[in-house]
Design an enzyme around this catalytic site. Sequence first.
Site, PDB file in Angstrom:
ATOM      1  N   LYS A  23      24.506  -5.220 -51.244  1.00 10.67           N
ATOM      2  CA  LYS A  23      23.977  -6.564 -51.131  1.00 10.67           C
ATOM      3  C   LYS A  23      25.028  -7.591 -51.551  1.00 10.67           C
ATOM      4  CE  LYS A  23      19.602  -6.527 -52.072  1.00 10.67           C
ATOM      5  NZ  LYS A  23      18.698  -6.122 -53.154  1.00 10.67           N
ATOM      6  N   ARG A  93      19.034  -9.834 -58.581  1.00  9.90           N
ATOM      7  CA  ARG A  93      18.713  -8.648 -57.772  1.00  9.90           C
ATOM      8  C   ARG A  93      19.658  -7.501 -58.115  1.00  9.90           C
ATOM      9  NH1 ARG A  93      18.214 -12.817 -53.650  1.00  9.90           N
ATOM     10  NH2 ARG A  93      16.252 -12.579 -52.497  1.00  9.90           N
ATOM     11  N   GLY A 102      13.340   2.637 -56.175  1.00 10.55           N
ATOM     12  CA  GLY A 102      13.239   2.933 -57.592  1.00 10.55           C
ATOM     13  C   GLY A 102      14.115   2.028 -58.429  1.00 10.55           C
ATOM     14  N   MET A 104      15.511  -1.795 -59.658  1.00 11.67           N
ATOM     15  CA  MET A 104      14.750  -2.983 -60.028  1.00 11.67           C
ATOM     16  C   MET A 104      14.558  -3.927 -58.849  1.00 11.67           C
ATOM     17  SD  MET A 104      15.394  -5.781 -62.933  1.00 11.67           S
ATOM     18  CE  MET A 104      15.917  -7.006 -61.722  1.00 11.67           C
ATOM     19  N   ARG A 339      20.968  -9.127 -41.442  1.00 11.42           N
ATOM     20  CA  ARG A 339      21.024  -7.662 -41.331  1.00 11.42           C
ATOM     21  C   ARG A 339      21.003  -7.307 -39.855  1.00 11.42           C
ATOM     22  NH1 ARG A 339      15.007  -7.008 -43.870  1.00 11.42           N
ATOM     23  NH2 ARG A 339      13.981  -8.207 -42.237  1.00 11.42           N
ATOM     24  N   HIS A 459       1.311  27.786 -28.162  1.00 10.88           N
ATOM     25  CA  HIS A 459       1.430  27.964 -26.725  1.00 10.88           C
ATOM     26  C   HIS A 459       1.231  26.632 -26.000  1.00 10.88           C
ATOM     27  CE1 HIS A 459      -0.284  28.903 -22.710  1.00 10.88           C
ATOM     28  NE2 HIS A 459       0.724  29.745 -22.685  1.00 10.88           N
ATOM     29  N   ARG A 565      13.129  30.903 -18.551  1.00  9.85           N
ATOM     30  CA  ARG A 565      12.246  31.892 -19.192  1.00  9.85           C
ATOM     31  C   ARG A 565      11.461  32.634 -18.131  1.00  9.85           C
ATOM     32  NH1 ARG A 565      11.277  27.442 -23.736  1.00  9.85           N
ATOM     33  NH2 ARG A 565      11.610  26.213 -21.864  1.00  9.85           N
ATOM     34  N   ARG A 621      16.906  34.415 -18.881  1.00  6.97           N
ATOM     35  CA  ARG A 621      16.568  35.319 -19.976  1.00  6.97           C
ATOM     36  C   ARG A 621      15.564  36.349 -19.484  1.00  6.97           C
ATOM     37  NH1 ARG A 621      13.655  32.825 -25.116  1.00  6.97           N
ATOM     38  NH2 ARG A 621      11.854  32.939 -23.750  1.00  6.97           N
ATOM     39  N   GLU A 753      19.333  34.997 -31.953  1.00  6.79           N
ATOM     40  CA  GLU A 753      18.108  34.402 -32.499  1.00  6.79           C
ATOM     41  C   GLU A 753      17.533  35.272 -33.602  1.00  6.79           C
ATOM     42  OE1 GLU A 753      15.029  34.234 -29.482  1.00  6.79           O
ATOM     43  OE2 GLU A 753      15.757  36.064 -28.538  1.00  6.79           O
ATOM     44  N   SER A 772      23.937  32.623 -26.843  1.00  7.98           N
ATOM     45  CA  SER A 772      23.118  31.411 -26.818  1.00  7.98           C
ATOM     46  C   SER A 772      22.168  31.467 -28.006  1.00  7.98           C
ATOM     47  CB  SER A 772      22.340  31.323 -25.505  1.00  7.98           C
ATOM     48  OG  SER A 772      21.563  30.141 -25.511  1.00  7.98           O
ATOM     49  N   GLY A 774      19.094  30.978 -30.182  1.00  6.55           N
ATOM     50  CA  GLY A 774      17.669  30.687 -30.090  1.00  6.55           C
ATOM     51  C   GLY A 774      17.238  30.240 -31.472  1.00  6.55           C
ATOM     52  N   ASP A 777      13.512  30.951 -33.227  1.00  3.00           N
ATOM     53  CA  ASP A 777      13.328  32.236 -33.892  1.00  3.00           C
ATOM     54  C   ASP A 777      14.294  32.401 -35.052  1.00  3.00           C
ATOM     55  OD1 ASP A 777      11.370  32.746 -32.108  1.00  3.00           O
ATOM     56  OD2 ASP A 777      12.125  34.688 -31.473  1.00  3.00           O
ATOM     57  N   CYS A 840      19.844  27.165 -26.945  1.00  2.39           N
ATOM     58  CA  CYS A 840      18.757  26.876 -26.014  1.00  2.39           C
ATOM     59  C   CYS A 840      17.425  26.770 -26.728  1.00  2.39           C
ATOM     60  CB  CYS A 840      18.701  27.916 -24.899  1.00  2.39           C
ATOM     61  SG  CYS A 840      18.394  29.581 -25.500  1.00  2.39           S
ATOM     62  N   TYR A 860      27.881  24.175 -25.328  1.00  2.00           N
ATOM     63  CA  TYR A 860      26.855  23.334 -24.716  1.00  2.00           C
ATOM     64  C   TYR A 860      25.556  23.426 -25.489  1.00  2.00           C
ATOM     65  CZ  TYR A 860      24.844  27.624 -22.804  1.00  2.00           C
ATOM     66  OH  TYR A 860      24.269  28.859 -22.683  1.00  2.00           O
TER      67      TYR A 860
END
Lengths: 892, 892
Positions: A23, A93, A102, A104, A339, A459, A565, A621, A753, A772, A774, A777, A840, A860
């Site tokens: 500040k 301040r 927390g 002042m 700001r 699901h 999948r 997969r 995974e 890759s 996972g 999991d 993935c 990636y």
Amino acid sequence: MAAKRAYDFEEGDGKNKKLLGGKGAGLCEMTQIGLNVPPGFVITTEACLEYYSSGRRLPDGLIEDVEGHLRSIESKTGKVFGGTDNPLLVSVRSGAAMSMPGMMDTILNLGLNDSSVIALVAKTGNERFAYDAYRRFVQMFSKIALGASEEKFSAAFDTIKSRHAAKLDTELGADGLKEAVAEFKRICRTETGRDFPDDPHVQLATAIEAVFSSWMGKRAIEYRRFNKITPDMANGTAVNVQAMVFGNMGDDSATGVAFTRDPATGENVFFGEYLANAQGEDVVAGVRTPKSIYEMEKEFPQTFAELMDVRQKLERHYKEVQDMEFTMEKGRLFILQTRNGKMTAAARLKTSIDMHEEGLLTKEEAVIRVDPAQLEQLMHKRIDPEAKKRVKIVKVAEGLPASPGAAYGAVVFTADDAQRLGNEGKKVILVREETKPDDIHGFIGAQGILTSRGGKTSHAAVVARAMGKPCVSGCEDIRIDDRAKVFTAGEAVVKEGDTITIDGTTGEVMLGEVPLVDPELSDDFRRVLEWADGMRRLGVRANADNPDAAAKARSLGAEGIGLCRTERMFNAADRLPLVHDMILSESDADRKAAIDRLEPLQKNDFLGIFESMAGLPVTIRLLDPPLHEFLPSTEQLLQDIYELKAAGKDTSAKEKLLRKVKVLFEVNPMLGHRGVRLGITYPELYEMQVRAIIEAACDAKKLGIDVHPEIMIPQVAIEKELENIKKLVERVATEVMSRSGTNVDYKFGTMVEVVRACVTADELAEVAEFFSFGTNDLTQGTYSFSREDAENKFLPKYISEGILKVNPFEQLDEDGVGRLMEMAVQKGRGVRPGLKVGICGEHGGEPNSVELCHRLGLDYVSCSAFRVPIARLAAAQARIKEDAKKKFARDV
Amino acid sequence: MAAKRAYDFEEGDGKNKKLLGGKGAGLCEMTQIGLNVPPGFVITTEACLEYYSSGRRLPDGLIEDVEGHLRSIESKTGKVFGGTDNPLLVSVRSGAAMSMPGMMDTILNLGLNDSSVIALVAKTGNERFAYDAYRRFVQMFSKIALGASEEKFSAAFDTIKSRHAAKLDTELGADGLKEAVAEFKRICRTETGRDFPDDPHVQLATAIEAVFSSWMGKRAIEYRRFNKITPDMANGTAVNVQAMVFGNMGDDSATGVAFTRDPATGENVFFGEYLANAQGEDVVAGVRTPKSIYEMEKEFPQTFAELMDVRQKLERHYKEVQDMEFTMEKGRLFILQTRNGKMTAAARLKTSIDMHEEGLLTKEEAVIRVDPAQLEQLMHKRIDPEAKKRVKIVKVAEGLPASPGAAYGAVVFTADDAQRLGNEGKKVILVREETKPDDIHGFIGAQGILTSRGGKTSHAAVVARAMGKPCVSGCEDIRIDDRAKVFTAGEAVVKEGDTITIDGTTGEVMLGEVPLVDPELSDDFRRVLEWADGMRRLGVRANADNPDAAAKARSLGAEGIGLCRTERMFNAADRLPLVHDMILSESDADRKAAIDRLEPLQKNDFLGIFESMAGLPVTIRLLDPPLHEFLPSTEQLLQDIYELKAAGKDTSAKEKLLRKVKVLFEVNPMLGHRGVRLGITYPELYEMQVRAIIEAACDAKKLGIDVHPEIMIPQVAIEKELENIKKLVERVATEVMSRSGTNVDYKFGTMVEVVRACVTADELAEVAEFFSFGTNDLTQGTYSFSREDAENKFLPKYISEGILKVNPFEQLDEDGVGRLMEMAVQKGRGVRPGLKVGICGEHGGEPNSVELCHRLGLDYVSCSAFRVPIARLAAAQARIKEDAKKKFARDV
């Protein structure tokens, strides 16, 4: 000589937040770029540390320094601290290097006492205002600086109000307020054992000490500990002492707030409001209606011109849209605060482009200021932000925000109804306790899904996200009666056919049809993403399970498929009966026959996907979930059987199914007979899938399509599992290719995974051509948290108690999961340099996780199509941050 | 000059297994210590490598070397290789540095051809024997050295037998065998395209090449790869060429086998059998009954005296009981082979003590030769090895060997019946589909448990092991009909009250009462364990949940309790109703009241355990399992409700229970709302447990008992979880101690059973004063294998296919779980040097895992009481091996 302990705003180094706090540095900076900031000074954080090193005593000489700087304010303002004629009032301040709860709070109007208040009455001509300020100061000071508790003050104030027959605070006149001042001083004495100090110098010294002391307050210590704020990041707090100014000193005074550009659209127009003869609170409280900033051009043309000048200075200096507060005191403009402006996602994109074109920002600066998470709101239908102006919104329940976006429709309770009505072009919302693969056709027909059970990875949630449909899951506020076709939520009773609206971004469930607005990949968005693409190192792929989703993903910039999948294909309505046949078959021959009938269907899916992704890699997969996931539940079957029995009907088919369900039953299915374990125990299943993939690839190639299939094995924990399946894949692929007379360049890789895959990644990399992660999991295995159970049962408490900062299933856990990933990358590339590594899991589209993936050196990320633009942006930002860090390291 | 490629047995270095192979080195060694070994020589492994480096051709000059060594055999035996008068026949065997399946088998009687066979007839006076040896040689050579397939030989032999009306091989006379020789040679030609070589020198060169070639056979390569046998451990195979001797050359010939001591009792007496005028196969085939070795003293006193001399030489040399084969050819004794003798656990203990006292072994050598796993058979009742001599054993089914030991009793199908009859002093076996905590009183009443579902870590298995009761689990061969109170196993129908015997060490289920023998901690056993205690660095504690078990563990040498599972106390019959009240309570007050009623019961348990373990540490784990484990299953309740409804009775109580069961339902309970997650969401539960522990400790101290409680938190994944509970523990402990006016020195620690705890062990060690590995769960998290599902569904296939060598839930997985443990130890001690680290998973009593724990630097292992002696021994052996390794490193 001791270091300088306090700096006038004119002299402090605006870049040195460590010394002056955030500040204080900001006030110095504004002062020094020529803005008219009310004069003041900053006491350094080093002085705070001295306070502690000398046993919680103000360092010798500090008060003398403060007095010197006070005199500087007096000379700039022409006011006198403690004076009875033109008294100087100040605010005090806290302000550490990082903002921190927390600490002042602000104390305003310090310097008031029984004599200076009279001068204030004279100056403002408003006795009520002056005494209100005074009673507030006494209360605030007693509480904040002396540690009195709030209650007594409130109780006393209520008593006084009722004595004066005032209902609202504002109805209490100056007399009542004078009584309050006296009463508050009495409370201060009895509560703190100290008299309220009339001497402004004592007030100030006490306030400074209170600020220092708050640095070691319990909440502040905990906050720093939890957020891992170490002393090199922030050590001690500074104290800001600043002259008060008033916008309510008459008709030549005013107060207001303004954005340097329109925060809703991003347009480069000044945007603000003000109130004449008012103080800041009045603008906020909404008692009077503020005027547009353009009214000011007429009312106070000189000040308006000054403001326009400030606007330009601020943006040039901060290179960011600013949200500022200003006060005009007797015709003189003061800037109190500035700001960075909060704005809509659309505005952020537009301002990024404009500010780059104006030469204010480099392209990198333009890209990094766009918050990827905020952009997500543009990717889904959402409740019209103006909706509440047009309809009454009746919220009846709240569940988990499981799949973003909003939708409305008529309530249906079965997947069949959803499909039927959906096919008729009706908008419906599917409402179920929970969903199973059996319900998948209902998802396709529905606008959105609402479940009373299951977490964000249930699901319903996972399927909805993959389909880009809104979903509210685990909505325990509602009780569903399937048979009566009705659900209740508190008082509300919703019958089949009633319209509801769900908001999967917030988890809200509302009655009736709430207006929505469409998603947009605006020109601005596309432009910023193009810039981002030029900056990022990480590739971005999509998780997509069918040709349409693949095409959609490609249009959103996906550079391939990172996860297809294949079980999603099993779930389609035309496949499920075949899958049931396969599972229920009692001989190897029957099973083989069922599998053979599945093959042409899978092959067709792959062919379509290869077409959509021509020229790009497609990672497929092999089957992952345990077989019982494709069957109804024990409970459902038991109920069916009892009902059939009661009706005197034949139960043998259901009983056969029940026996199979019991045989397949698993205590912990997530850790059960699934993934590569299925592939090893039922090799004919994986053989069929590999055959379908390679046949599709050969056919595609013959059609002139450039194909790059990557076959990926789930749940691998042991190198020999992978070796076993690699042999199977090679054998089948060779057979198919020689039969077809075509050669397909496919890759063989593994999901990482399972924790053990990370620990033994060097062994796996001997066999796998790519990894890759996972991370769903992997997070589960690392924490031993079942996602579905955790999100319903204990994660909310963990987050509210601060045991976890974020849900590790939403944002990658760097300290735990991240370290295992790092291990896997290092071990894998140690054995196979240049090993391609991707992710993935659901984390692949979450900005913080994308940044972690970048830092870990992944090739990636792959995420659902709708998050691809977000990942593209986050990947660019990760690169920019890395470059900045490297530059910093070089410079240091 | 090229290195020497072949060594006579007299000259080869018996210690150089790398050069000469294990078998060759042994033959050299026996020869050189003066035993009369049939002469021969070894072709080195280096020659084998030369064979490969020169493109699979026998190295130049090798055949000349071989001829030289052959002449040396000729001169020692007075026989001539290829001679027609006194022909030298040899055996040819492979032999690498480590024994290895897939390598070439032995070829016997090499040197036979149409002329030498006639000499053999003359020498043995047994035409049938000579031609049988010849036809076997042709068959073996064609198959092994030339690669013909077995089938044709078998088929041809069958044809010849039927032509001669011979049913058994032994009924075929010399004429038939001559036909076989001719026919086999024909088959050799058509099958391999090569004539069977009549020239013995060609036979030998071909056999040597075949041995070399078998080193790179598919099975051998795979075996080395799987067992991680690297070239520095074994590289190439040696070839052993040795003169044949015959025990069937007349009445002055014999053949036999002998142990240097009694392998059943360990007594220091010679123990063996022989047959005069016989060959080795005759002893094995059991056509004639061999005589005791002591008959030989009368029949062939000279040879017997020689054998007694050999016996002494062998034991002095090998420092181990030897199992040797010998042949007397025309009065001359030859030693053909010696190897370490297999013996019973009791014999092994006795011989260790005796051989140490005889000065043959050091104490360390005496300890290390005892196999800890074998000792386990002494710790439980077992089927009398002589039982089959007394009763007919009818085995009807086989399940998983879930808890070792054997038991018999009348079949009961409910825990109540088991309890009632058990209380009446009847022996019963509890037979259930699976067990639940509800059944615990049945375990107490029963001699053993048989379940048709669940793995080796199912509830039944774990509880049975902890109680030291035999259990056969997952016995899918049996079908239980609870209501009819009967089970079937194949044809057998077993009704309630029928007696069965189960063997939890093998998994067998037998009809009727099979005699058992009692377990024994013999004096020999105690003595060896005392020696072991003086050598080990690892401490050994026990897992025990009640005072009796604690006392039992202490008597078996436990140095404290490493795991006291407080949920076991919840399961006791007098507690379960209170636990149900607690779970079903609808208000905080009700729950608190139920918990308060549990407290005095828990406190009493702890007091008893502290008494039993006075002076030793007692680690108490706060509640771990999810609450629904204490309730009946959904399926059970649904059935109850339908039955009550059918009977027109009130179902409301069951329905209430069902609702709660549904609320508590978890998809993956092992990863669910349990352990510290319960402690954080229901702090009142942990508070009660801590209060009970500390109150009991204070009371014990007042009674003069030396107490060392260690409070342990399960399932910790995050440092803040531990911090949260530590505050709770400190608060409650302080309250109790100040109320009691006693100070108890307790410790606070954490289970390390979640992967993330390993990865962030440095953070946990800031809070925890000790770690204890829970390797069951850690293995589960590392592999993502649910124990209960894996052991029934896919682990058997994984092991049979060689994907896993051992079940990782039985033996610690060094490469995966072990590395995480190593990480945890290093990170933990990095922050808190000297951090006490133990293990309390099931692995703590498994010898290989104990060794790994030693190597990882753990402070102690903890296991069920019955495995404490085994762990003590294994810990000593780990230390001895480590010292040997260090010494080796120093010497090198």
